[in-house]
Design a protein around this motif. Structure first.
Motif, PDB file in Angstrom:
ATOM      1  N   PHE A  51       0.890  -1.134   0.025  1.00  0.00           N
ATOM      2  CA  PHE A  51       0.080  -0.217  -0.113  1.00  0.00           C
ATOM      3  C   PHE A  51       0.837   1.241   0.002  1.00  0.00           C
ATOM      4  O   PHE A  51       0.645   2.153  -0.668  1.00  0.00           O
ATOM      5  CB  PHE A  51      -0.973  -0.292   1.198  1.00  0.00           C
ATOM      6  CG  PHE A  51      -2.152  -0.785   0.796  1.00  0.00           C
ATOM      7  CD1 PHE A  51      -3.241  -0.265   0.245  1.00  0.00           C
ATOM      8  CD2 PHE A  51      -2.351  -2.103   1.302  1.00  0.00           C
ATOM      9  CE1 PHE A  51      -4.511  -0.738  -0.060  1.00  0.00           C
ATOM     10  CE2 PHE A  51      -3.574  -2.659   1.037  1.00  0.00           C
ATOM     11  CZ  PHE A  51      -4.423  -2.181   0.408  1.00  0.00           C
ATOM     12  N   LEU A  90      -6.791   1.948   6.973  1.00  0.00           N
ATOM     13  CA  LEU A  90      -7.774   2.457   6.256  1.00  0.00           C
ATOM     14  C   LEU A  90      -9.146   2.899   7.113  1.00  0.00           C
ATOM     15  O   LEU A  90      -8.999   2.116   8.329  1.00  0.00           O
ATOM     16  CB  LEU A  90      -8.373   1.573   5.198  1.00  0.00           C
ATOM     17  CG  LEU A  90      -7.429   1.244   4.017  1.00  0.00           C
ATOM     18  CD1 LEU A  90      -8.064   0.377   3.117  1.00  0.00           C
ATOM     19  CD2 LEU A  90      -6.709   2.444   3.411  1.00  0.00           C
ATOM     20  N   VAL A 131      -0.388   4.923  -0.163  1.00  0.00           N
ATOM     21  CA  VAL A 131      -1.499   4.850   0.624  1.00  0.00           C
ATOM     22  C   VAL A 131      -1.077   4.322   2.084  1.00  0.00           C
ATOM     23  O   VAL A 131      -0.415   3.141   2.082  1.00  0.00           O
ATOM     24  CB  VAL A 131      -2.502   3.938   0.259  1.00  0.00           C
ATOM     25  CG1 VAL A 131      -3.767   3.552   1.300  1.00  0.00           C
ATOM     26  CG2 VAL A 131      -3.154   4.330  -1.066  1.00  0.00           C
ATOM     27  N   VAL A 176      -9.131   6.919  -0.991  1.00  0.00           N
ATOM     28  CA  VAL A 176      -8.529   5.905  -1.448  1.00  0.00           C
ATOM     29  C   VAL A 176      -9.333   5.006  -2.462  1.00  0.00           C
ATOM     30  O   VAL A 176      -9.015   4.744  -3.647  1.00  0.00           O
ATOM     31  CB  VAL A 176      -8.195   4.691  -0.437  1.00  0.00           C
ATOM     32  CG1 VAL A 176      -7.440   3.440  -0.892  1.00  0.00           C
ATOM     33  CG2 VAL A 176      -7.286   5.313   0.627  1.00  0.00           C
ATOM     34  N   ASP A 229      -7.284   6.977   4.011  1.00  0.00           N
ATOM     35  CA  ASP A 229      -6.200   6.341   4.310  1.00  0.00           C
ATOM     36  C   ASP A 229      -5.958   6.854   5.745  1.00  0.00           C
ATOM     37  O   ASP A 229      -6.623   7.839   6.087  1.00  0.00           O
ATOM     38  CB  ASP A 229      -5.054   6.238   3.661  1.00  0.00           C
ATOM     39  CG  ASP A 229      -4.255   8.001   3.436  1.00  0.00           C
ATOM     40  OD1 ASP A 229      -4.887   8.908   3.822  1.00  0.00           O
ATOM     41  OD2 ASP A 229      -3.189   7.818   2.413  1.00  0.00           O
TER      42      ASP A 229
END
Length: 98
Positions: free
Chosen positions: A33, A42, A38, A60, A54
């Motif tokens: 990620f 999450l 990212v 995202v 994120d």
């Protein structure tokens, strides 16, 4: 839409790691990620149904971008995805609350 060379390399590296008989490590998932800018964990947007953000609040993805599902379904799907990814990356509810 085609996937650029750096992104394709990251995807292939992740696929190779996950093809092992051993589980993919939390670090491998987090790195995959991070390679796409990212940072996990999450989380769901507090203002927009189905929007996943994120760690820094950057979008995202959005579940049901065309608004074809009821809000509660879109929210549930987004939550399932967020919880699954965070769990596989080693984040638990305890870590997220701290």
């Amino acid at each position: 839409m085609s996937i650029g060379t750096p992104h394709r390399a990251a995807i292939e590296a992740f696929n190779a790691a996950s093809a092992n008989a051993q589980p993919v490590s939390h670090r491998t998932i987090r790195t995959a990620f991070l390679d796409q800018n990212v940072e996990l964990p999450l989380r769901l947007s507090e203002t927009d149904i189905g929007v996943v953000l994120d760690r820094h609040g950057c979008d995202v993805f959005t579940v049901d971008v065309n608004n074809e599902r009821p809000d509660d379904e879109a929210l549930a799907i987004a939550l399932f995805i967020v919880e699954s990814i965070n769990a596989e990356a080693g984040f638990t509810t305890e870590h997220l609350d701290a």
